[in-house]
Design a protein around this motif. Structure first.
Motif, short mmCIF file in Angstrom:
data_model
loop_
_atom_site.label_atom_id
_atom_site.label_comp_id
_atom_site.label_asym_id
_atom_site.label_seq_id
_atom_site.Cartn_x
_atom_site.Cartn_y
_atom_site.Cartn_z
N GLY A 180 5.19 1.86 -82.14
CA GLY A 180 4.15 2.37 -83.02
C GLY A 180 3.77 1.36 -84.09
N LEU A 181 4.75 0.66 -84.63
CA LEU A 181 4.48 -0.36 -85.64
C LEU A 181 3.65 -1.50 -85.06
CD1 LEU A 181 4.96 -1.52 -88.49
CD2 LEU A 181 7.03 -2.59 -87.56
N LEU A 182 4.00 -1.95 -83.85
CA LEU A 182 3.24 -3.03 -83.22
C LEU A 182 1.81 -2.60 -82.91
CD1 LEU A 182 5.92 -4.54 -80.82
CD2 LEU A 182 5.02 -5.53 -82.94
N ILE A 183 1.63 -1.37 -82.45
CA ILE A 183 0.29 -0.87 -82.17
C ILE A 183 -0.52 -0.80 -83.46
CG2 ILE A 183 -1.01 1.18 -81.42
CD1 ILE A 183 1.27 1.67 -79.39
N ALA A 184 0.09 -0.24 -84.52
CA ALA A 184 -0.61 -0.14 -85.80
C ALA A 184 -0.94 -1.51 -86.37
CB ALA A 184 0.23 0.67 -86.79
#
Length: 165
Positions: free
Chosen positions: A4-8
């Motif tokens: 999720g952090l990488l996508i965000a």
């Protein structure tokens, strides 16, 4: 949480750093025409929201209660190698899409990209569904945006598929 952090981070970078610099916005936009940065911003905002949502679900422990898989330790070297190979193949598929759009056009290139994404996601056992989705989703996307918003799509220099606007 990391996913999720990488996508965000990816969509946040596109939204706040790349779009303002690389997508020019004219001072006057006639009629009800959307600005050129409308769709990139929309996709980036949705991607950022999905990344933040994935982080929230991970923080709240979403999905862990119903998991039937036992907890595993750290990934072995073979698993890491396989993950890196899949990452390299996914990056190669997107790079191939960027290279093929001017040659084959949006429709054929997006069909090939969709096919590659489905196969990399592990859907190789359902060939009929994979091929149908790889053809119908890009076709529907181009027909919708071509007819509703009158968005022009590259037809490609090789003329594989005609423009369906």
């Amino acid at each position: 949480m990391l996913r999720g952090l990488l996508i965000a981070l990816f969509f946040g970078t596109v939204l706040f750093a790349l779009i303002p610099v690389h997508v020019p916005r004219p001072s006057f936009i006639p009629g009800f025409a959307p600005p050129p940065d409308m769709w990139p911003r929309t996709v980036s905002i949705l991607g950022l929201a999905l990344g933040l949502l994935a982080m929230a679900f991970a923080a709240l422990g979403g999905g862990n209660e119903t998991s039937d898989e036992p907890e595993r330790g750290p990934a072995s070297a073979v698993e890491w190698r396989n993950r890196l190979i899949r990452l390299a193949l996914a990056l190669a598929a997107f790079a191939g899409f960027v290279v093929l759009v001017p040659l084959l056009g949006f429709l054929a290139s997006s069909m090939l990209l969709a096919l590659a994404c489905f196969l990399l996601a592990g859907a190789s056992g359902r060939w009929v569904a994979v091929l149908a989705l790889a053809v119908l989703l890009p076709l529907g996307l181009q027909l919708f945006f071509g007819n509703v918003t009158h968005t022009p799509f590259p037809s490609g220099s090789w003329g594989v598929f005609p423009a369906l606007n």
